[in-house]
Write a protein that holds these residues in place. Structure first.
Motif, PDB file in Angstrom:
ATOM      1  N   GLU A   1       0.943  -1.172   0.030  1.00  0.00           N
ATOM      2  CA  GLU A   1       0.043   0.003   0.109  1.00  0.00           C
ATOM      3  C   GLU A   1       0.845   1.151  -0.057  1.00  0.00           C
ATOM      4  N   PHE A   2       0.451   2.469  -0.294  1.00  0.00           N
ATOM      5  CA  PHE A   2       1.036   3.586  -0.579  1.00  0.00           C
ATOM      6  C   PHE A   2       1.726   3.917   0.728  1.00  0.00           C
ATOM      7  N   GLU A   3       1.225   3.779   2.011  1.00  0.00           N
ATOM      8  CA  GLU A   3       1.655   4.352   3.252  1.00  0.00           C
ATOM      9  C   GLU A   3       2.991   3.241   3.558  1.00  0.00           C
ATOM     10  N   SER A   4       2.729   2.191   3.238  1.00  0.00           N
ATOM     11  CA  SER A   4       3.695   1.333   3.548  1.00  0.00           C
ATOM     12  C   SER A   4       4.906   1.386   2.695  1.00  0.00           C
ATOM     13  N   ALA A   5       4.840   1.790   1.382  1.00  0.00           N
ATOM     14  CA  ALA A   5       5.719   2.065   0.235  1.00  0.00           C
ATOM     15  C   ALA A   5       6.515   3.502   0.726  1.00  0.00           C
ATOM     16  N   ARG A   6       5.822   4.360   1.541  1.00  0.00           N
ATOM     17  CA  ARG A   6       6.400   5.524   1.621  1.00  0.00           C
ATOM     18  C   ARG A   6       7.124   5.363   2.938  1.00  0.00           C
ATOM     19  N   ARG A   7       6.782   4.461   3.807  1.00  0.00           N
ATOM     20  CA  ARG A   7       7.863   4.021   5.083  1.00  0.00           C
ATOM     21  C   ARG A   7       8.988   3.466   4.432  1.00  0.00           C
ATOM     22  N   LEU A   8       8.966   2.603   3.571  1.00  0.00           N
ATOM     23  CA  LEU A   8      10.080   1.877   2.758  1.00  0.00           C
ATOM     24  C   LEU A   8      11.066   2.722   1.973  1.00  0.00           C
ATOM     25  N   ARG A   9      10.217   3.846   1.218  1.00  0.00           N
ATOM     26  CA  ARG A   9      11.021   4.814   0.812  1.00  0.00           C
ATOM     27  C   ARG A   9      11.960   5.734   1.825  1.00  0.00           C
ATOM     28  N   ALA A  10      11.371   6.004   2.929  1.00  0.00           N
ATOM     29  CA  ALA A  10      12.190   6.985   3.891  1.00  0.00           C
ATOM     30  C   ALA A  10      13.355   6.061   4.540  1.00  0.00           C
ATOM     31  N   ARG A  11      12.972   4.488   5.017  1.00  0.00           N
ATOM     32  CA  ARG A  11      13.792   3.774   5.486  1.00  0.00           C
ATOM     33  C   ARG A  11      15.027   3.246   4.511  1.00  0.00           C
ATOM     34  N   LEU A  12      14.964   3.458   3.226  1.00  0.00           N
ATOM     35  CA  LEU A  12      15.914   3.297   2.257  1.00  0.00           C
ATOM     36  C   LEU A  12      16.776   4.663   2.070  1.00  0.00           C
ATOM     37  N   ASP A  13      16.183   5.833   2.263  1.00  0.00           N
ATOM     38  CA  ASP A  13      16.813   7.079   2.219  1.00  0.00           C
ATOM     39  C   ASP A  13      17.908   7.080   3.342  1.00  0.00           C
ATOM     40  N   ALA A  14      17.594   6.398   4.657  1.00  0.00           N
ATOM     41  CA  ALA A  14      18.413   6.462   5.763  1.00  0.00           C
ATOM     42  C   ALA A  14      19.507   5.430   5.705  1.00  0.00           C
ATOM     43  N   LEU A  15      19.611   4.598   4.550  1.00  0.00           N
ATOM     44  CA  LEU A  15      20.393   3.630   4.752  1.00  0.00           C
ATOM     45  C   LEU A  15      21.636   3.747   3.821  1.00  0.00           C
ATOM     46  N   PRO A  16      22.838   3.204   4.348  1.00  0.00           N
ATOM     47  CA  PRO A  16      24.044   3.480   3.171  1.00  0.00           C
ATOM     48  C   PRO A  16      23.541   2.489   1.964  1.00  0.00           C
ATOM     49  N   LEU A  17      24.351   2.832   1.035  1.00  0.00           N
ATOM     50  CA  LEU A  17      23.852   2.365  -0.107  1.00  0.00           C
ATOM     51  C   LEU A  17      24.406   0.697  -0.267  1.00  0.00           C
ATOM     52  N   ASP A  18      25.338   0.205   0.688  1.00  0.00           N
ATOM     53  CA  ASP A  18      25.870  -1.213   0.830  1.00  0.00           C
ATOM     54  C   ASP A  18      25.117  -2.022   1.856  1.00  0.00           C
TER      55      ASP A  18
END
Length: 402
Positions: free
Chosen positions: A127-144
């Motif tokens: 769902e959109f809300e969970s995908a938005r949470r995932l996007r924010a979590r990814l933004d906060a993670l180092p690429l590796d």
């Protein structure tokens, strides 16, 4: 011109692919007042949520560009359908009167409580809300940082591919075969692409626990995971059961073959939350449009006093994207069984993109401009005839993507 007092009030619950198309198609009659209830003010393209999470695309569209003239959009959530008073109770406390309801609440995909730590530490993309949470979590993670995607279906494959193409270190955990609804050659193509691009595919494997920084596999193995994405399995909202209507084991509304509730002929279902004859079509954007159209046609037939037609939908296959530059179009027989033929590579990616655009532009928007215009492939196998409530009550069924 029809008097407002003689309008037939139809409330459509859910503004996804099925509900939005159904709302537009109801306008084949000028004496129908349509209200669309949706928890968000924008339409969500669920088939693009993996792109939204990875920041390779958008997944929302303004309803003003999708809904036909005269449709009222109510941004709210239904909490109960009261068949006795013919009202839909909303979370805001408001009540909407109806003559007919189209039940198009869609599906959900939250991590299961049965897997320790999954609810607390895993993120869904359904769902959109969970995908938005995932996007924010990814933004906060180092690429590796290691990312684990749980689920070897089409959603899991698209998510893993999108993330690895963005430079992420991805592990894909498959409970069964990769892309189990595809042909053997189609599965090999996907497996080869994932391997060449660096996705570590574990199969057959299952996650028995999700930790904040790791996943525990059923064989006891522990793998580092800074972020776990759960794509294994889908459920449906419990609105039908909470309203005293009969459902299948998953919670989909039990209907006959005209998509009419076996409990109330003024409630008609469409999309992922419908279980015609207790044998639902697979959850998919592909099926949502035809089911939405048929649900609208059923309501229109009942208003006109004519016999509604039964659902008739042939499947032609499925598409899956592999990042932005590759994809696969798997062909299938009308009964939704894959044949040993697919189109891959850049052409497969182009077909997937055209398919995504087609769903919105050629289906939903065209119904807004010309209600009743949509057609779909027919000839798929369904149970013979329309079943009775007694025949339907004990059945259940099963699931993929367009």
């Amino acid at each position: 011109m029809t008097s407002h007092n003689t309008f037939h009030k139809v409330v459509v619950l859910g503004g996804g692919y099925a509900g939005t198309l159904a709302a537009n198609r109801l306008r084949t009659r000028d004496d129908v007042a349509v209200t669309l209830v949706n928890p968000r003010p924008e339409f969500v393209e669920r088939i693009r949520l993996h792109q939204f999470a990875a920041r390779t695309g958008d997944a929302t569209i303004n309803y003003r560009t999708l809904l036909g003239k005269g449709i009222e959009l109510v941004v709210d959530s239904a909490t109960r359908i009261d068949a006795n008073t013919r009202t839909v109770r909303l979370a805001s406390g408001r009540a909407l009167e109806y003559d007919y309801v189209i039940y198009a609440v869609g599906s959900t995909g939250e991590p299961p409580a049965s897997v320790p730590g999954a609810v607390e530490h895993a993120v869904s993309i359904a769902e959109f809300e969970s995908a938005r949470r995932l996007r924010a979590r990814l933004d906060a993670l180092p690429l590796d940082a290691p990312v684990t995607v749980v689920g070897g279906g089409l959603t899991g494959i698209e998510t893993a591919a999108e993330l690895v193409e963005r430079g992420r270190a991805v592990t894909l955990v498959c409970g069964r075969a990769l892309a189990p609804t595809f042909s053997a050659s189609g599965r090999r193509y996907i497996a080869t692409w994932l391997s060449r691009h660096g996705v570590s595919v574990l199969r057959p494997a299952a996650v028995s626990e999700v930790r904040q920084d790791a996943v525990v596999l059923a064989d006891g193995g522990v793998r580092p995971s800074a972020l776990t994405v759960w794509t294994a399995g889908f459920g449906v909202p419990d609105l039908a059961a909470a309203s005293g209507l009969r459902t299948d084991a998953l919670g989909r509304l039990l209907t006959d073959e005209t998509l009419t509730s076996v409990d109330d002929d003024r409630i008609v279902a469409a999309g992922d939350a419908a279980a015609p004859s207790g044998q639902p079509l697979r959850m998919s954007g592909y099926a949502a449009g035809p089911l939405g159209a048929r649900a609208a046609d059923t309501v229109v037939s009942r208003i006109a006093g004519t016999e509604p037609a039964v659902i008739d939908l042939a499947f032609t296959g499925a598409c899956v994207s592999l990042g932005r530059r590759a994809g696969i179009r798997q062909l299938a027989r009308k009964d939704d069984t894959a044949v040993n033929l697919y189109i891959g590579g850049r052409m497969g990616a182009a077909i997937k993109e055209v398919t995504c655009r087609f769903v919105v532009a050629k289906r939903i928007r065209r119904e807004a401009d010309k209600p009743g215009s949509m057609s779909w492939p027919k000839g798929g196998p369904r149970p013979a005839g329309t079943v009775s409530p007694a025949e339907t009550a004990s059945s259940a069924g099963e699931v993929a993507s367009p």
